[in-house]
Design a protein around this motif. Structure first.
Motif, mmCIF file in Angstrom:
data_model
loop_
_atom_site.group_PDB
_atom_site.id
_atom_site.type_symbol
_atom_site.label_atom_id
_atom_site.label_comp_id
_atom_site.label_asym_id
_atom_site.label_seq_id
_atom_site.Cartn_x
_atom_site.Cartn_y
_atom_site.Cartn_z
ATOM 1 N N MET A 28 0.747 -1.185 0.001
ATOM 2 C CA MET A 28 -0.137 -0.096 0.079
ATOM 3 C C MET A 28 0.890 1.272 0.158
ATOM 4 O O MET A 28 1.767 1.276 0.874
ATOM 5 C CB MET A 28 -0.703 0.102 1.423
ATOM 6 C CG MET A 28 -1.677 1.060 1.385
ATOM 7 S SD MET A 28 -2.673 1.121 2.889
ATOM 8 C CE MET A 28 -4.205 1.378 2.477
ATOM 9 N N VAL A 29 0.563 2.300 -0.827
ATOM 10 C CA VAL A 29 1.379 3.375 -0.768
ATOM 11 C C VAL A 29 0.970 4.516 0.242
ATOM 12 O O VAL A 29 -0.253 4.680 0.649
ATOM 13 C CB VAL A 29 1.011 4.252 -2.402
ATOM 14 C CG1 VAL A 29 1.955 5.285 -2.438
ATOM 15 C CG2 VAL A 29 1.491 3.043 -3.394
ATOM 16 N N LYS A 30 2.082 4.969 0.849
ATOM 17 C CA LYS A 30 1.601 5.920 1.991
ATOM 18 C C LYS A 30 1.218 7.297 1.182
ATOM 19 O O LYS A 30 1.761 7.826 -0.007
ATOM 20 C CB LYS A 30 2.859 6.342 2.657
ATOM 21 C CG LYS A 30 3.343 5.126 3.546
ATOM 22 C CD LYS A 30 4.624 5.505 4.228
ATOM 23 C CE LYS A 30 4.852 4.608 5.506
ATOM 24 N NZ LYS A 30 5.991 5.059 6.330
ATOM 25 N N THR A 31 0.350 8.314 2.069
ATOM 26 C CA THR A 31 -0.082 9.370 1.439
ATOM 27 C C THR A 31 1.102 10.191 1.950
ATOM 28 O O THR A 31 2.039 10.032 2.781
ATOM 29 C CB THR A 31 -1.299 9.728 1.876
ATOM 30 O OG1 THR A 31 -1.240 9.941 3.499
ATOM 31 C CG2 THR A 31 -2.371 8.869 1.610
ATOM 32 N N ALA A 32 1.112 11.593 1.615
ATOM 33 C CA ALA A 32 1.733 12.723 1.785
ATOM 34 C C ALA A 32 1.705 12.779 3.378
ATOM 35 O O ALA A 32 2.860 13.135 4.041
ATOM 36 C CB ALA A 32 1.583 14.106 1.145
ATOM 37 N N ALA A 33 0.544 12.820 3.895
ATOM 38 C CA ALA A 33 0.216 13.184 5.232
ATOM 39 C C ALA A 33 0.746 12.070 6.108
ATOM 40 O O ALA A 33 1.525 12.281 7.178
ATOM 41 C CB ALA A 33 -1.232 13.180 5.699
#
Length: 163
Positions: free
Chosen positions: A1-6
């Motif tokens: 799963m790709v992390k968000t900027a937050a």
């Protein structure tokens, strides 16, 4: 799963917080004399300002032990006695001053805006009243512009962090 900027930002802040906990007190081994003894002659210089502002509950500053009952070394790091307490006090006083300054600023801007709104709906059929209203609008607008700026206070560095 790709992390968000937050999520990246949150992880970064957590790493910084963990790193800061590890570096708190790194220079303490260089300090031989107890801090409370050094401050014995100078503590009144600090408390005088607090008393002038109406603060009656001045913290106990005699002991150099870990006296803060709410301090949790696992989550808050080492207490470090009077020196640690003094460092925390500086941070809390700065937070209090910043918060108070923010509320004072909000109040003044709100009141200036209310006076400007009153002037906008006022009956300005009289030439003298119109001149006075324009002068007041210019003056109040200058005050509001001044309140939109930030001020900077310079303080000596009081924390020593690791490399």
């Amino acid at each position: 799963m790709v992390k968000t900027a937050a999520e990246y930002q949150r992880a970064y802040r957590e790493r910084l917080k963990a790193q800061e906990k590890q570096t708190v007190g790194v220079a303490d081994s260089a300090f031989k004399a107890p801090f409370h003894e050094f401050m014995g002659d100078f503590w009144n210089d600090v408390t005088t300002y607090l008393e002038w502002s109406g603060v009656k509950e001045i913290p106990d500053y005699v002991a150099d032990g870990d006296t803060d009952p709410d301090w949790n070394p696992e989550t808050d790091g080492p207490n470090r006695g009077a020196l640690g307490r003094a460092e925390r006090m500086v941070g809390l006083y700065l937070d209090a001053a910043s918060t108070l300054a923010d509320y004072i600023n909000r109040y003044k801007v709100q009141e200036i805006n209310a006076r400007l709104a009153e002037l906008e709906v006022a009956d300005l059929s009289d030439t003298q009243a119109r001149k006075q209203a324009v002068a007041d609008i210019v003056r109040l607008t200058k005050f509001r512009d001044q309140l939109s700026k930030q001020v900077r206070w310079t303080l000596p560095q009081w924390k020593v962090k690791g490399e």
